[in-house]
Design a protein around this motif. Structure first.
Motif, PDB file in Angstrom:
ATOM      1  N   ALA A 129       0.822  -1.219   0.000  1.00  0.00           N
ATOM      2  CA  ALA A 129       0.000   0.000   0.000  1.00  0.00           C
ATOM      3  C   ALA A 129       0.855   1.267   0.000  1.00  0.00           C
ATOM      4  O   ALA A 129       0.552   2.241  -0.696  1.00  0.00           O
ATOM      5  N   LEU A 130       1.957   1.267   0.767  1.00  0.00           N
ATOM      6  CA  LEU A 130       2.781   2.481   0.842  1.00  0.00           C
ATOM      7  C   LEU A 130       3.428   2.811  -0.492  1.00  0.00           C
ATOM      8  O   LEU A 130       3.623   3.977  -0.827  1.00  0.00           O
ATOM      9  N   VAL A 131       3.772   1.790  -1.264  1.00  0.00           N
ATOM     10  CA  VAL A 131       4.365   2.023  -2.582  1.00  0.00           C
ATOM     11  C   VAL A 131       3.305   2.618  -3.506  1.00  0.00           C
ATOM     12  O   VAL A 131       3.543   3.597  -4.227  1.00  0.00           O
ATOM     13  N   GLU A 132       2.098   2.053  -3.446  1.00  0.00           N
ATOM     14  CA  GLU A 132       1.019   2.555  -4.314  1.00  0.00           C
ATOM     15  C   GLU A 132       0.631   3.994  -3.957  1.00  0.00           C
ATOM     16  O   GLU A 132       0.480   4.841  -4.845  1.00  0.00           O
ATOM     17  N   THR A 133       0.465   4.276  -2.660  1.00  0.00           N
ATOM     18  CA  THR A 133       0.058   5.645  -2.302  1.00  0.00           C
ATOM     19  C   THR A 133       1.181   6.639  -2.637  1.00  0.00           C
ATOM     20  O   THR A 133       0.903   7.740  -3.089  1.00  0.00           O
ATOM     21  N   THR A 134       2.440   6.234  -2.436  1.00  0.00           N
ATOM     22  CA  THR A 134       3.536   7.158  -2.734  1.00  0.00           C
ATOM     23  C   THR A 134       3.602   7.455  -4.230  1.00  0.00           C
ATOM     24  O   THR A 134       3.707   8.621  -4.634  1.00  0.00           O
ATOM     25  N   ALA A 135       3.514   6.422  -5.056  1.00  0.00           N
ATOM     26  CA  ALA A 135       3.535   6.635  -6.506  1.00  0.00           C
ATOM     27  C   ALA A 135       2.363   7.530  -6.912  1.00  0.00           C
ATOM     28  O   ALA A 135       2.512   8.458  -7.711  1.00  0.00           O
ATOM     29  N   TYR A 136       1.194   7.268  -6.329  1.00  0.00           N
ATOM     30  CA  TYR A 136       0.003   8.061  -6.644  1.00  0.00           C
ATOM     31  C   TYR A 136       0.210   9.536  -6.264  1.00  0.00           C
ATOM     32  O   TYR A 136      -0.125  10.441  -7.017  1.00  0.00           O
ATOM     33  N   HIS A 137       0.810   9.757  -5.072  1.00  0.00           N
ATOM     34  CA  HIS A 137       1.061  11.127  -4.617  1.00  0.00           C
ATOM     35  C   HIS A 137       2.022  11.863  -5.537  1.00  0.00           C
ATOM     36  O   HIS A 137       1.855  13.049  -5.794  1.00  0.00           O
ATOM     37  N   VAL A 138       3.059  11.164  -6.006  1.00  0.00           N
ATOM     38  CA  VAL A 138       4.017  11.807  -6.915  1.00  0.00           C
ATOM     39  C   VAL A 138       3.263  12.339  -8.131  1.00  0.00           C
ATOM     40  O   VAL A 138       3.367  13.510  -8.497  1.00  0.00           O
ATOM     41  N   VAL A 139       2.448  11.476  -8.736  1.00  0.00           N
ATOM     42  CA  VAL A 139       1.725  11.880  -9.945  1.00  0.00           C
ATOM     43  C   VAL A 139       0.697  12.971  -9.637  1.00  0.00           C
ATOM     44  O   VAL A 139       0.624  13.988 -10.326  1.00  0.00           O
ATOM     45  N   SER A 140      -0.082  12.773  -8.548  1.00  0.00           N
ATOM     46  CA  SER A 140      -1.161  13.735  -8.297  1.00  0.00           C
ATOM     47  C   SER A 140      -0.605  15.112  -7.943  1.00  0.00           C
ATOM     48  O   SER A 140      -1.202  16.131  -8.275  1.00  0.00           O
ATOM     49  N   GLU A 141       0.579  15.166  -7.300  1.00  0.00           N
ATOM     50  CA  GLU A 141       1.163  16.485  -6.997  1.00  0.00           C
ATOM     51  C   GLU A 141       1.598  17.202  -8.262  1.00  0.00           C
ATOM     52  O   GLU A 141       1.403  18.403  -8.403  1.00  0.00           O
ATOM     53  N   VAL A 142       2.206  16.465  -9.174  1.00  0.00           N
ATOM     54  CA  VAL A 142       2.639  17.102 -10.425  1.00  0.00           C
ATOM     55  C   VAL A 142       1.413  17.581 -11.201  1.00  0.00           C
ATOM     56  O   VAL A 142       1.389  18.690 -11.737  1.00  0.00           O
ATOM     57  N   VAL A 143       0.376  16.749 -11.228  1.00  0.00           N
ATOM     58  CA  VAL A 143      -0.850  17.129 -11.953  1.00  0.00           C
ATOM     59  C   VAL A 143      -1.469  18.382 -11.312  1.00  0.00           C
ATOM     60  O   VAL A 143      -1.843  19.330 -12.008  1.00  0.00           O
TER      61      VAL A 143
END
Lengths: 116, 212
Positions: free
Chosen positions: B133-147
Motif C-alpha cells: 500500500a505504501l508504494v502505491e500511495t507514494t507513486a500516486y502522490h508523486v503523480v497527483s502532486e505534479v498534476v
C-alpha cells in the motif's frame, strides 16, 4: 438487488416497486446473492460495487460465469460517481453502471433494452 | 585500539538508530494513509449513503402528492439541495483518499485521476501487479502532486510513464517539476530516488518495503 446497506435496500425497493418494477429479492452478501439467484432467477441483478469487505465486482464475475442469461443483465451501482469506476467496468460483462442517485426503472431500461 | 572500538560501537549504534527512525517513518506514513482511507470509507458508508437514500425517499413523498400540490415545488427544491450536498461529499471523499487505489491498484487509480484532471493527462502505464500500500500511495502522490501543480500553473498537459523494472517501479512525469517536501520524504523513506528538473519528475520506488 445486492447491497450491504439495509436502509438503501428498503428505500430502493419501495422506489423501484412504486415505478412498477418487481424487486423479487434482496441480499447483503455474495453468498446470499448466489443462493437467491439460483432459486429466484431474476431478470436483472443490481449489485453495489462495495459490499462491506466483499467486492461487488467479484459477485458480478461469479454470476456471469455461472449464468449465461445474466450477461448484459447486471447493473453495478454505487454512491460513488461513475467516473471513479469507468476503468473497472471495462471488460466486465455487466450491462452498465448507475450512480445510486440516478437509479430508476427508466435508467435500468436504457441500459437493458428489451426487458419485459 | 580502545578508541577505535568505541567509535565502531558508536557508528553501529547510529546505523541502528537510523534504521529505527526509518521504520518509524514508514509506520507514521502507513498510519496517516490508513486514517485517510478510514475517513473516506466512513464518508462513503455513512453520510454519502444517507444523503442518497434520503433523496430517494423525498422523491417518493413527492410522487405521492397530487399534481397540483404546491408542496411539490418545495420538495423539488429540497431534492436539488440534497443533490448538491451529495456532490460536495463525493468531492470531499475523493480528495480524502482515492478509494479505487486500494480497491483496484495504481493503474486504475491513475486512469481515474487522469479522467478527472482539469488538464489533459496522458498515461503510458503497463498492466501492473498490486504493490505494498505504501508504494502505491507514494507513486500516486508523486503523480497527483505534479498534476495539481501543472493545473495551478496552467501547464498544457502532463504525461506519465510508468515501468516496473528490476524490482523497482519507475515513474517519469513531465509537465511540471515541483513536488512537495512530504512527497520527497515519502520516496526517501521507502528507499527510493526522486529527481526533479527541466519540467519533469523522475522517481524510482522499490516494489518491496525496506525491512528491519
Amino acid at each position: 438487488m445486492v447491497d450491504d446497506n439495509q436502509r438503501f435496500l428498503e428505500v430502493a425497493r419501495r422506489s423501484l416497486e412504486w415505478q412498477g418494477l418487481d424487486v423479487v429479492c434482496t441480499a447483503t452478501t455474495i453468498d446470499a446473492a448466489l443462493g437467491l439467484v439460483e432459486t429466484e432467477r431474476p431478470d436483472v441483478v443490481l449489485i453495489d460495487v462495495s459490499l462491506g469487505e466483499e467486492s461487488g465486482f467479484d459477485l458480478l464475475r461469479q454470476l456471469t460465469e455461472r449464468y449465461a442469461y445474466l450477461v448484459g443483465r447486471i447493473i453495478m451501482i454505487s454512491t460513488r460517481a461513475e467516473e471513479d469506476y469507468t476503468d473497472l467496468m471495462d471488460g466486465t460483462r455487466a450491462a452498465g453502471f448507475l450512480a445510486k442517485s440516478s437509479l430508476s426503472v427508466a435508467a435500468i431500461r436504457v441500459l437493458i433494452p428489451g426487458l419485459p | 585500539m580502545e578508541l577505535v572500538a568505541a567509535l565502531a560501537r558508536q557508528v553501529a549504534g547510529l546505523v541502528e538508530l537510523a534504521a529505527e527512525l526509518n521504520a518509524s517513518r514508514l509506520r507514521l506514513m502507513a498510519e496517516l494513509d490508513g486514517a485517510y482511507q478510514r475517513i473516506e470509507r466512513e464518508l462513503h458508508d455513512g453520510v454519502q449513503q444517507r444523503l442518497t437514500t434520503t433523496g430517494m425517499e423525498l422523491r417518493l413523498v413527492q410522487a405521492a402528492l397530487p399534481d397540483d400540490d404546491p408542496a411539490r415545488a418545495a420538495l423539488a427544491g429540497l431534492g436539488e439541495q440534497l443533490r448538491g450536498m451529495e456532490a460536495e461529499v463525493r468531492t470531499l471523499s475523493r480528495r480524502t483518499f482515492p478509494a479505487i487505489l486500494s480497491e483496484a491498484g495504481l493503474g486504475p487509480a491513475l486512469r481515474s485521476l487522469a479522467r478527472q484532471a482539469s488538464l489533459p493527462v496522458e498515461l503510458s502505464v503497463p498492466p501492473l501487479p498490486r504493490y505494498p500500500a505504501l508504494v502505491e500511495t507514494t507513486a500516486y502522490h508523486v503523480v497527483s502532486e505534479v498534476v495539481a501543480h501543472a493545473a495551478r500553473t496552467q501547464a498544457g498537459f502532463v504525461s506519465v510513464e510508468i515501468a516496473d523494472r528490476d524490482g523497482s517501479l519507475r515513474l517519469v512525469v513531465t509537465g511540471g517539476s515541483e513536488v512537495g517536501q512530504v512527497v520527497r520524504d515519502r520516496v526517501d523513506a521507502l528507499g527510493g530516488r526522486l529527481e526533479t528538473g527541466a519540467g519533469r519528475v523522475a522517481a524510482a520506488l522499490p516494489v518491496r518495503l525496506p525491512t528491519g
